[in-house]
Write an enzyme that holds these catalytic residues in place. Structure first.
Site, PDB file in Angstrom:
ATOM      1  N   CYS A   1      11.574 -12.367  12.063  1.00 23.75           N
ATOM      2  CA  CYS A   1      12.606 -13.268  11.534  1.00 23.75           C
ATOM      3  C   CYS A   1      13.778 -13.204  12.516  1.00 23.75           C
ATOM      4  CB  CYS A   1      13.006 -12.906  10.103  1.00 23.75           C
ATOM      5  SG  CYS A   1      13.771 -11.287   9.894  1.00 23.75           S
TER       6      CYS A   1
ATOM      7  N   HIS B   1       4.912   8.296  15.532  1.00 25.86           N
ATOM      8  CA  HIS B   1       5.615   9.162  14.581  1.00 25.86           C
ATOM      9  C   HIS B   1       5.541   8.683  13.143  1.00 25.86           C
ATOM     10  CE1 HIS B   1       8.426  11.170  17.787  1.00 25.86           C
ATOM     11  NE2 HIS B   1       7.155  11.144  18.153  1.00 25.86           N
TER      12      HIS B   1
END
Ligand code: RB5
Length: 153
Positions: free
Chosen positions: A63, A96
């Site tokens: 977006c 991670h």
């Protein structure tokens, strides 16, 4: 089931989405298909529904800032969406955080960095170990959220 890579955007992300679809022919494009204004949550939900059909699926949402798409996607259980401003962060959200959705800020990222970030999304694996424990805590029910409930929409 084959691993699939889905992409969706609102009107503000349409231009960058088009460039990524031109470059990565295997992307499954879930719209939007023009710069006419749309509600970004519709496209966040369309994409997260598809990503959740198989553990190996990945998604890309775009977006204007990436913030609205991130908020909408992360409300869906099982979705771990990471908003990324450069390729290095794209690598870290896979290693991670085991992100299954990459969110890009369409109005603030150039084509080259977006292409690098998508390549990284595809090529980088989650580094297991203690990080699995952090992620398992997201919905473990141990945190007291009652004080926050009155602010929920
Ligand atoms: C649309 O104008 C814009 O608000 C949207 O793309 C997004 O940036 C929201 O977070």
């Amino acid at each position: 089931m084959d691993k699939k890579l889905y992409i969706a955007s609102d009107h503000a992300g349409f231009a960058l989405k088009s460039k990524l679809c031109d470059f990565f022919k295997s992307l499954v494009d879930l719209g939007t298909n023009s710069e006419e204004s749309v509600d970004y949550p519709d496209f966040a939900h369309k994409l997260t529904n598809e990503v959740l059909k198989d553990n190996s699926n990945l998604g890309i949402l775009i977006c204007g800032t990436g913030v609205g798409m991130s908020m909408a996607a992360n409300r869906v259980k099982g979705i771990r969406a990471g908003l990324v401003s450069n390729n290095e962060i794209a690598r870290l959200i896979r290693q991670h955080n085991n992100a299954n959705v990459l969110v890009l800020p369409g109005r603030f990222m150039d084509e080259e960095e977006a292409i690098k970030s998508v390549k990284t999304l595809i090529e980088t694996e989650f580094e297991d170990g203690t990080r699995e424990r952090f992620i398992s805590r997201f919905n473990d029910g141990k945190t007291e959220y009652s004080l926050l409930r009155s602010f929920e929409l």
